[in-house]
Design an enzyme around this catalytic site. Structure first.
Site, PDB file in Angstrom:
ATOM      1  N   HIS A  73    -109.926 123.933  39.826  1.00 17.80           N
ATOM      2  CA  HIS A  73    -109.072 122.701  39.850  1.00 17.80           C
ATOM      3  C   HIS A  73    -108.983 122.472  38.589  1.00 17.80           C
ATOM      4  CE1 HIS A  73    -109.381 120.654  44.251  1.00 17.80           C
ATOM      5  NE2 HIS A  73    -109.519 122.154  44.239  1.00 17.80           N
ATOM      6  N   TYR A 202    -109.336 109.794  43.012  1.00 16.12           N
ATOM      7  CA  TYR A 202    -110.322 108.599  42.889  1.00 16.12           C
ATOM      8  C   TYR A 202    -109.623 107.459  42.739  1.00 16.12           C
ATOM      9  CZ  TYR A 202    -113.885 111.923  41.320  1.00 16.12           C
ATOM     10  OH  TYR A 202    -114.922 112.914  41.408  1.00 16.12           O
ATOM     11  N   LYS A 298    -121.657 114.598  38.557  1.00 21.24           N
ATOM     12  CA  LYS A 298    -122.674 115.164  37.402  1.00 21.24           C
ATOM     13  C   LYS A 298    -123.680 115.531  37.870  1.00 21.24           C
ATOM     14  CE  LYS A 298    -119.817 115.253  34.551  1.00 21.24           C
ATOM     15  NZ  LYS A 298    -119.550 116.457  34.163  1.00 21.24           N
ATOM     16  N   TYR A 386    -115.739 114.834  32.296  1.00 22.89           N
ATOM     17  CA  TYR A 386    -115.669 115.115  33.862  1.00 22.89           C
ATOM     18  C   TYR A 386    -115.888 116.790  33.803  1.00 22.89           C
ATOM     19  CZ  TYR A 386    -114.638 115.209  38.800  1.00 22.89           C
ATOM     20  OH  TYR A 386    -114.551 115.447  40.057  1.00 22.89           O
TER      21      TYR A 386
HETATM   22  C1  PHB Z   1    -117.933 115.730  46.685  1.00 24.74           C
HETATM   23  O1  PHB Z   1    -116.797 116.672  47.043  1.00 24.74           O
HETATM   24  O2  PHB Z   1    -119.113 115.653  47.573  1.00 24.74           O
HETATM   25  C2  PHB Z   1    -117.760 114.889  45.715  1.00 24.74           C
HETATM   26  C3  PHB Z   1    -116.875 115.350  44.896  1.00 24.74           C
HETATM   27  C4  PHB Z   1    -116.515 114.428  43.479  1.00 24.74           C
HETATM   28  C5  PHB Z   1    -117.503 113.595  43.517  1.00 24.74           C
HETATM   29  C6  PHB Z   1    -118.525 113.005  44.442  1.00 24.74           C
HETATM   30  C7  PHB Z   1    -118.550 113.869  45.432  1.00 24.74           C
HETATM   31  O3  PHB Z   1    -117.392 112.696  42.356  1.00 24.74           O
END
Ligand code: PHB
Ligand code: APR
Length: 395
Positions: A73, A202, A298, A386
């Site tokens: 990604h 998000y 993280k 990130y």
């Molecule tokens: C997940 O895919 O479980 C996941 C992805 C990103 C996050 C938290 C959980 O920030």
């Protein structure tokens, strides 16, 4: 009585990856895991791997399926105020990206390797206590197949998660804990439906935070901010989809594909650090030493960074007799840990709605998100954190 060079308590991602890296460096270890194999392989957790974590898994010999099935990604989407804004990782970080590959799969791959090569990995082996941290023969007392046993070691590594016993080896006057709990939880679901998005979403919304993630091209992983104490039974599938729809809503038409929900659970959000990450011959790694709320993705990456640093340090000791890296372990790891603690706190507090949040605080959140959307500097700060830094660059 069994003896090994490195006794590893916990067969989660940290313990398993450490055992593999040590094996590759010619250092023997024994892993004690309190649960059974199926439980450890099915436990739903994170799914985003930084480049450095991918590199560590490859170095451990666990890169094959990851390289075949992992999805690269190049960004994430932020949604707020009815708008969508993309964070382009390679453009903002000089080429870095992340990989979507579930922790369950990482764990399955590592277990298969470890058992395949006959490395001692004992399931249903529960450690009770670590003794002699400040001697040159630390011991782990554990129960396996109904019998009390002792593992004597040159070193012990506590990879036994937040509720583990290894951190009790740090005496009271030495151990410092820092923590914060958040006034909300996450309701996480798995759904047998292709994700409606190419990259993770998000979303900040007046109804609370929502996250759209995935486990594969045909399985969606979604989260909703919910009040602490929420019972998943109060959230029938229809209610979950309607709430996700409302929180992901844009000013323009957008459709979230629905499908059968196969798992539902509520998880707490917390930040925690135990310092130092070493006392005598006992080391802490992964969730045993630190917890982050999942908003910054993280947790798994920090765990991998710890054990990479530790494996390098044990290899240096074996090859040259120098304990320099081992002595620097705690300080080296804590620099990365606190950066991740800050980032995870920032993502969490910027995107969630506190139960008692005032309109003023909501406007501050929106102003911060607007800043990220309009300033390359602010976006780059998010993207760098990130996507993560190479391990060792922060040493
Ligand atoms: C997940 O895919 O479980 C996941 C992805 C990103 C996050 C938290 C959980 O920030
Ligand atoms: N004896 C033996 N094993 C134990 C004991 C004990 N006393 N206590 C806990 N364990 C085992 C747990 O059953 C678990 O399998 O230690 C393991 C710890 O694994 P994790 O909690 O997954 O921690 P870690 O390996 O550090 O991985 C961190 O997992 O929690 C997520 O988001 C976090 O992705 C991050 C990653």
């Amino acid at each position: 009585m069994r003896h090994t060079t490195v006794g590893i308590i916990g067969g989660g991602p940290s313990g398993l990856l450490l055992a593999r890296l040590l094996h590759r460096a010619g250092i023997d270890s024994v892993v004690l895991e309190s649960r059974d194999r199926t439980y450890v392989e099915q436990r739903q957790r994170a799914g985003i791997l930084e480049q450095a974590t991918v590199d560590a898994l490859r170095a451990a010999g666990a890169g094959e399926r990851l390289d075949r099935e992992g999805l690269v990604h190049h960004g994430i989407e932020l949604r707020f105020d009815g708008r969508a804004h993309r964070i382009d990782f390679p453009a903002l970080t000089g080429g870095r990206s992340v990989m979507v590959y579930a922790q369950t799969e990482v764990v399955k791959d590592l277990i298969a390797l470890q058992l395949g090569e006959g490395g001692p990995l004992l399931f249903e082996a529960q450690a009770h206590a670590v003794e002699g941290a400040d001697t040159d023969r630390p011991r782990v007392h554990y129960t396996h197949q109904g019998r009390e046993q002792t593992l004597t070691c040159e070193y012990v590594v506590g990879c036994d998660g937040f509720h583990g016993v290894a951190k009790d080896a740090l005496p009271e006057g030495v151990r410092r804990s820092y923590e914060r709990s958040y006034p909300y939880s996450w309701l996480g679901v798995l759904a047998d439906v292709a994700p409606s998005y190419d990259e993770l979403i998000y979303a900040h919304s007046p109804r609370g935070f929502a996250l759209g993630s995935l486990r594969s091209p045909s399985v969606s992983r979604l989260y909703l901010q919910v009040p602490i104490g929420t019972d998943p039974a109060d959230w029938p599938d229809e209610r979950i989809w309607d709430e996700l729809d409302a929180r992901f809503a844009l000013g323009t038409p957008w459709t979230l594909r629905r499908g059968p929900i196969t798992a539902k659970s509520v998880l707490p959000l917390r930040s925690h650090v135990t310092e130092p990450m070493r006392y005598g011959r006992v080391f802490l790694a992964g969730d045993a030493a630190h917890i982050v709320p999942p908003t910054g993705a993280k947790g798994l990456n920090l765990a991998a960074a710890d054990v990479v640093v530790l494996a390098r340090a044990f290899a240096q000791l074996k090859d040259s007799g120098s304990a320099e890296l081992l002595d620097a372990y705690s300080a080296t790891c804590l620099r990365r840990v606190w950066r991740a603690e800050h980032f995870s706190y920032f993502m969490t507090s910027t995107l969630h709605t506190d139960p008692g949040q005032s309109p003023f605080e909501t406007r501050l959140q929106l102003s911060q998100l607007e800043r990220i959307a309009s300033s390359g500097h602010a976006a780059a700060e998010l993207a760098e954190n990130y996507a993560g830094l190479p391990i060792g660059s922060d040493a």
